[in-house]
Write a protein that holds these residues in place. Structure first.
Motif, PDB file in Angstrom:
ATOM      1  N   LYS A  17     120.038  51.008 -25.165  1.00 37.59           N
ATOM      2  CA  LYS A  17     120.245  49.559 -25.124  1.00 37.59           C
ATOM      3  C   LYS A  17     120.637  49.155 -23.710  1.00 37.59           C
ATOM      4  O   LYS A  17     121.382  49.858 -23.033  1.00 37.59           O
ATOM      5  N   GLU A  18     120.116  48.013 -23.256  1.00 33.33           N
ATOM      6  CA  GLU A  18     120.499  47.425 -21.977  1.00 33.33           C
ATOM      7  C   GLU A  18     120.483  45.922 -22.162  1.00 33.33           C
ATOM      8  O   GLU A  18     119.408  45.308 -22.195  1.00 33.33           O
ATOM      9  N   GLY A  19     121.645  45.334 -22.357  1.00 35.32           N
ATOM     10  CA  GLY A  19     121.717  43.920 -22.710  1.00 35.32           C
ATOM     11  C   GLY A  19     121.027  43.719 -24.046  1.00 35.32           C
ATOM     12  O   GLY A  19     121.302  44.432 -25.013  1.00 35.32           O
ATOM     13  N   ASP A  20     120.120  42.750 -24.120  1.00 38.54           N
ATOM     14  CA  ASP A  20     119.352  42.505 -25.341  1.00 38.54           C
ATOM     15  C   ASP A  20     118.109  43.382 -25.435  1.00 38.54           C
ATOM     16  O   ASP A  20     117.387  43.328 -26.425  1.00 38.54           O
ATOM     17  N   ASN A  21     117.832  44.156 -24.408  1.00 39.06           N
ATOM     18  CA  ASN A  21     116.626  44.986 -24.379  1.00 39.06           C
ATOM     19  C   ASN A  21     116.879  46.354 -25.004  1.00 39.06           C
ATOM     20  O   ASN A  21     117.998  46.863 -24.988  1.00 39.06           O
ATOM     21  N   LEU A  22     115.806  46.948 -25.521  1.00 42.52           N
ATOM     22  CA  LEU A  22     115.859  48.302 -26.041  1.00 42.52           C
ATOM     23  C   LEU A  22     114.790  49.125 -25.337  1.00 42.52           C
ATOM     24  O   LEU A  22     113.609  48.784 -25.383  1.00 42.52           O
ATOM     25  N   HIS A  23     115.208  50.196 -24.658  1.00 43.50           N
ATOM     26  CA  HIS A  23     114.278  51.121 -24.009  1.00 43.50           C
ATOM     27  C   HIS A  23     113.993  52.243 -24.999  1.00 43.50           C
ATOM     28  O   HIS A  23     114.920  52.883 -25.502  1.00 43.50           O
ATOM     29  N   LEU A  24     112.723  52.488 -25.274  1.00 41.43           N
ATOM     30  CA  LEU A  24     112.314  53.548 -26.189  1.00 41.43           C
ATOM     31  C   LEU A  24     111.652  54.657 -25.386  1.00 41.43           C
ATOM     32  O   LEU A  24     110.694  54.402 -24.650  1.00 41.43           O
ATOM     33  N   VAL A  25     112.180  55.862 -25.511  1.00 44.99           N
ATOM     34  CA  VAL A  25     111.593  57.025 -24.850  1.00 44.99           C
ATOM     35  C   VAL A  25     110.815  57.783 -25.920  1.00 44.99           C
ATOM     36  O   VAL A  25     111.351  58.119 -26.977  1.00 44.99           O
ATOM     37  N   ILE A  26     109.534  58.021 -25.644  1.00 46.20           N
ATOM     38  CA  ILE A  26     108.627  58.565 -26.653  1.00 46.20           C
ATOM     39  C   ILE A  26     107.917  59.790 -26.103  1.00 46.20           C
ATOM     40  O   ILE A  26     107.428  59.786 -24.966  1.00 46.20           O
ATOM     41  N   SER A  27     107.847  60.829 -26.918  1.00 45.81           N
ATOM     42  CA  SER A  27     107.040  61.999 -26.550  1.00 45.81           C
ATOM     43  C   SER A  27     105.839  62.048 -27.486  1.00 45.81           C
ATOM     44  O   SER A  27     105.953  61.739 -28.676  1.00 45.81           O
ATOM     45  N   SER A  28     104.680  62.395 -26.924  1.00 44.62           N
ATOM     46  CA  SER A  28     103.460  62.457 -27.726  1.00 44.62           C
ATOM     47  C   SER A  28     102.416  63.294 -26.991  1.00 44.62           C
ATOM     48  O   SER A  28     102.584  63.624 -25.819  1.00 44.62           O
ATOM     49  N   SER A  29     101.337  63.556 -27.681  1.00 46.16           N
ATOM     50  CA  SER A  29     100.256  64.327 -27.059  1.00 46.16           C
ATOM     51  C   SER A  29      99.564  63.557 -25.933  1.00 46.16           C
ATOM     52  O   SER A  29      98.913  64.155 -25.074  1.00 46.16           O
ATOM     53  N   ILE A  30      99.693  62.223 -25.912  1.00 47.02           N
ATOM     54  CA  ILE A  30      99.053  61.441 -24.847  1.00 47.02           C
ATOM     55  C   ILE A  30      99.994  61.170 -23.674  1.00 47.02           C
ATOM     56  O   ILE A  30      99.579  60.608 -22.673  1.00 47.02           O
ATOM     57  N   GLU A  55     106.126  64.880 -20.052  1.00 48.83           N
ATOM     58  CA  GLU A  55     106.712  65.144 -21.369  1.00 48.83           C
ATOM     59  C   GLU A  55     106.871  63.898 -22.223  1.00 48.83           C
ATOM     60  O   GLU A  55     106.750  63.944 -23.436  1.00 48.83           O
ATOM     61  N   ASN A  56     107.220  62.766 -21.589  1.00 51.44           N
ATOM     62  CA  ASN A  56     107.458  61.545 -22.359  1.00 51.44           C
ATOM     63  C   ASN A  56     107.279  60.324 -21.478  1.00 51.44           C
ATOM     64  O   ASN A  56     107.058  60.443 -20.272  1.00 51.44           O
ATOM     65  N   TYR A  57     107.383  59.169 -22.094  1.00 49.12           N
ATOM     66  CA  TYR A  57     107.285  57.914 -21.347  1.00 49.12           C
ATOM     67  C   TYR A  57     108.239  56.909 -21.972  1.00 49.12           C
ATOM     68  O   TYR A  57     108.727  57.095 -23.095  1.00 49.12           O
ATOM     69  N   THR A  58     108.511  55.838 -21.238  1.00 53.38           N
ATOM     70  CA  THR A  58     109.464  54.828 -21.686  1.00 53.38           C
ATOM     71  C   THR A  58     108.793  53.464 -21.713  1.00 53.38           C
ATOM     72  O   THR A  58     108.036  53.117 -20.805  1.00 53.38           O
ATOM     73  N   VAL A  59     109.085  52.699 -22.758  1.00 54.12           N
ATOM     74  CA  VAL A  59     108.679  51.302 -22.870  1.00 54.12           C
ATOM     75  C   VAL A  59     109.925  50.487 -23.201  1.00 54.12           C
ATOM     76  O   VAL A  59     110.919  51.033 -23.684  1.00 54.12           O
ATOM     77  N   THR A  60     109.860  49.191 -22.937  1.00 56.01           N
ATOM     78  CA  THR A  60     111.005  48.320 -23.174  1.00 56.01           C
ATOM     79  C   THR A  60     110.610  47.191 -24.111  1.00 56.01           C
ATOM     80  O   THR A  60     109.586  46.541 -23.914  1.00 56.01           O
ATOM     81  N   ALA A  61     111.455  46.972 -25.118  1.00 55.15           N
ATOM     82  CA  ALA A  61     111.259  45.848 -26.045  1.00 55.15           C
ATOM     83  C   ALA A  61     112.350  44.821 -25.778  1.00 55.15           C
ATOM     84  O   ALA A  61     113.533  45.165 -25.712  1.00 55.15           O
ATOM     85  N   VAL A  62     111.947  43.561 -25.617  1.00 50.51           N
ATOM     86  CA  VAL A  62     112.900  42.470 -25.399  1.00 50.51           C
ATOM     87  C   VAL A  62     113.348  41.906 -26.749  1.00 50.51           C
ATOM     88  O   VAL A  62     112.808  42.251 -27.802  1.00 50.51           O
ATOM     89  N   ARG A  63     114.349  41.046 -26.731  1.00 53.66           N
ATOM     90  CA  ARG A  63     114.928  40.470 -27.953  1.00 53.66           C
ATOM     91  C   ARG A  63     113.864  39.855 -28.857  1.00 53.66           C
ATOM     92  O   ARG A  63     113.864  40.050 -30.066  1.00 53.66           O
ATOM     93  N   GLU A  64     112.933  39.083 -28.280  1.00 50.32           N
ATOM     94  CA  GLU A  64     111.865  38.441 -29.069  1.00 50.32           C
ATOM     95  C   GLU A  64     111.098  39.474 -29.879  1.00 50.32           C
ATOM     96  O   GLU A  64     110.815  39.282 -31.061  1.00 50.32           O
ATOM     97  N   THR A  65     110.756  40.593 -29.254  1.00 48.48           N
ATOM     98  CA  THR A  65     110.020  41.656 -29.941  1.00 48.48           C
ATOM     99  C   THR A  65     110.876  42.298 -31.019  1.00 48.48           C
ATOM    100  O   THR A  65     110.408  42.550 -32.136  1.00 48.48           O
ATOM    101  N   LEU A  66     112.129  42.560 -30.713  1.00 50.95           N
ATOM    102  CA  LEU A  66     113.027  43.187 -31.687  1.00 50.95           C
ATOM    103  C   LEU A  66     113.256  42.288 -32.901  1.00 50.95           C
ATOM    104  O   LEU A  66     113.364  42.767 -34.030  1.00 50.95           O
ATOM    105  N   ASP A  67     113.308  40.969 -32.672  1.00 54.93           N
ATOM    106  CA  ASP A  67     113.531  40.019 -33.774  1.00 54.93           C
ATOM    107  C   ASP A  67     112.336  39.923 -34.714  1.00 54.93           C
ATOM    108  O   ASP A  67     112.505  39.625 -35.895  1.00 54.93           O
TER     109      ASP A  67
END
Length: 195
Positions: A17-30, A55-67
């Motif tokens: 979590k960073e403020g209202d944002n959520l950083h998701l770290v994901i591992s996958s074959s791609i 090994e992994n990558y990060t994306v960020t979801a803002v409040r609008e997306t989380l809601d």
């Protein structure tokens, strides 16, 4: 732009979590093929890669997306349906999926049908989204055909391949999923409403 044909399953390896944002770290074959600024569909949600390693990558979801989606309910270890954006000039195996989730639905039943499964979902139709029999719907980013369309409710039939290669195997009664209604249907619905 996506097709709704899931390319890979990812696993949430960290949530920050960073403020209202959520950083998701994901591992996958791609993961080794991804780079910063690339768009990837996560359970049907178009998110931008902001960090990438083999090994992994990060994306960020803002409040609008989380809601408006089920991203806020993910935990470390959750499976996520992944699809990279489509390549123009290639086959469109699913249907046109924008990666812009219209809302969520709740699974009301899962019925095994001798080798396949029927999933029924109930959604809030206050945004005037509709399904039609044999129409297209994206559930957690998976391009599917509607069966048994009703007001505020629809079912989809899942074949074994889809069950094994997406997070449908984790969906049960009460699970919240992301929905993207057919873009052409949304335009038709709006035109009919304005007439």
């Amino acid at each position: 732009m996506f097709t709704g044909i899931i390319e890979s399953l990812g696993t949430i390896s960290d949530l920050r979590k960073e403020g209202d944002n959520l950083h998701l770290v994901i591992s996958s074959s791609i993961s080794p093929e991804l780079h910063v600024d690339q768009s990837v569909s996560h359970n049907g949600i178009c998110l931008t890669v902001v960090e990438a390693t083999p090994e992994n990558y990060t994306v960020t979801a803002v409040r609008e997306t989380l809601d408006k989606t089920n991203l806020g309910e993910l935990k470390v270890g959750s499976l996520v349906n992944l699809e990279r954006s489509m390549i123009m000039g290639g086959r469109l195996d699913g249907h046109i999926v924008q990666g812009h989730v219209d809302g969520t639905a709740v699974c009301t039943s899962v019925e095994e049908a001798n080798g396949s499964w029927y999933y029924t979902f109930r959604y809030d139709s206050s945004n005037e989204n509709v399904t039609i029999e044999k129409g297209s719907i994206s559930v957690n980013g998976v391009s599917l055909t509607v069966v048994n369309s009703k007001e505020n409710e629809f079912s989809v039939a899942i074949i074994p391949y889809t069950y094994e290669n997406t997070n449908f195997k984790e969906i049960k009664e009460g699970t919240k999923v992301n929905l993207e209604f057919d873009v052409i249907g949304k335009y038709v619905q709006r035109l009919m409403h304005e007439s």
